[in-house]
Design a protein around this motif. Structure first.
Motif: not given
Length: 235
Positions: A106-110, A115-116, A122-127, A173-175
């Motif tokens: 739970x901690x890692x996924x949250x 973060x991503x 996409x923060x306001x699109x997840x729902x 950047x992530x890669x």
């Protein structure tokens, strides 16, 4: 490390992959290039355990994808060329579903979802349900799902297709950060100028056969990767 050992995959009498061998080392960003129908996606799907193959073996971190598929898949994430999701689901539910399969805490996924989602805006699109998304937004959700479990090996098939310029910059950047952590990034692409700048090693496939493999510097010399690729295609 990924070791491709004399892999052959047939469809009827046709060899989609013909006795292909090469290795991808920890810390590599590895470009896999070839024309449409060259065998790129077939080999990628063999690496991640979607396709079986007729002969040879694929070793993932010391384990065979043929005999120990679950152990291999646990350390990999796969981003296909076309974002394949359960479109009736909300994005956050889909991401959590993927995290459940990988037994992400739970901690890692949250932490990683926040973060991503922020990186890809996409923060306001997840729902929202995924069927309301554009192609690029679906691709971002697949990327978030792939990265949420901190894979040791990231396998991607044309990952930049459909992404806006900022998202392309962000994924690069992530890669780069992943390979600094000695993780593996292996991806196919037709965008050769990006591959040339981003990747440390490259393999070129033509009609199912590997025709060149090595460091980017070795393969291209003082030419561009695009020039080398076109010369090889013309032979």
């Amino acid at each position: 490390m990924i070791e491709i050992k004399n892999v052959t995959k047939k469809y009827g009498d046709k060899k989609a992959i013909d006795d292909v061998s090469f290795t991808v080392d920890d810390g590599d960003i590895f470009a896999f290039i070839g024309h449409n129908g060259a065998g790129k996606t077939t080999l990628i799907k063999s690496i991640v355990g979607i396709h079986d193959f007729d002969s040879g073996d694929i070793i993932i971190d010391g384990k065979s994808i043929k005999t120990d598929a679950v152990a291999c898949k646990k350390i990999m994430a796969y981003v296909p060329d076309n974002p394949e999701t359960y479109e009736h689901m909300k994005a956050i539910d889909y991401i959590n579903f993927i995290c459940d399969m990988y037994e992400v805490s739970k901690e890692t996924r949250e932490k990683n979802i926040i973060k991503y989602a922020k990186i890809f805006e996409m923060e306001d699109k997840l729902n929202d349900t995924i069927d309301s998304y554009s192609h690029g937004m679906k691709q971002k959700i697949v990327l978030i799902s792939a990265l949420a479990h901190d894979p040791k090996i990231l396998i991607m098939d044309e990952p930049f297709v459909g992404l806006d310029p900022k998202a392309v910059f962000d994924i690069k950047e992530i890669l780069n950060k992943m390979v600094k952590e000695k993780k593996i990034v292996f991806y196919s692409t037709h965008i050769l100028d990006v591959a040339e700048k981003l990747c440390s090693r490259v393999a070129i496939i033509k009609n199912g056969k590997l025709i060149k493999s090595g460091s980017m510097k070795e393969i291209k010399g003082d030419k561009s990767l695009e020039k080398v690729f076109m010369e090889l295609e013309d032979k």
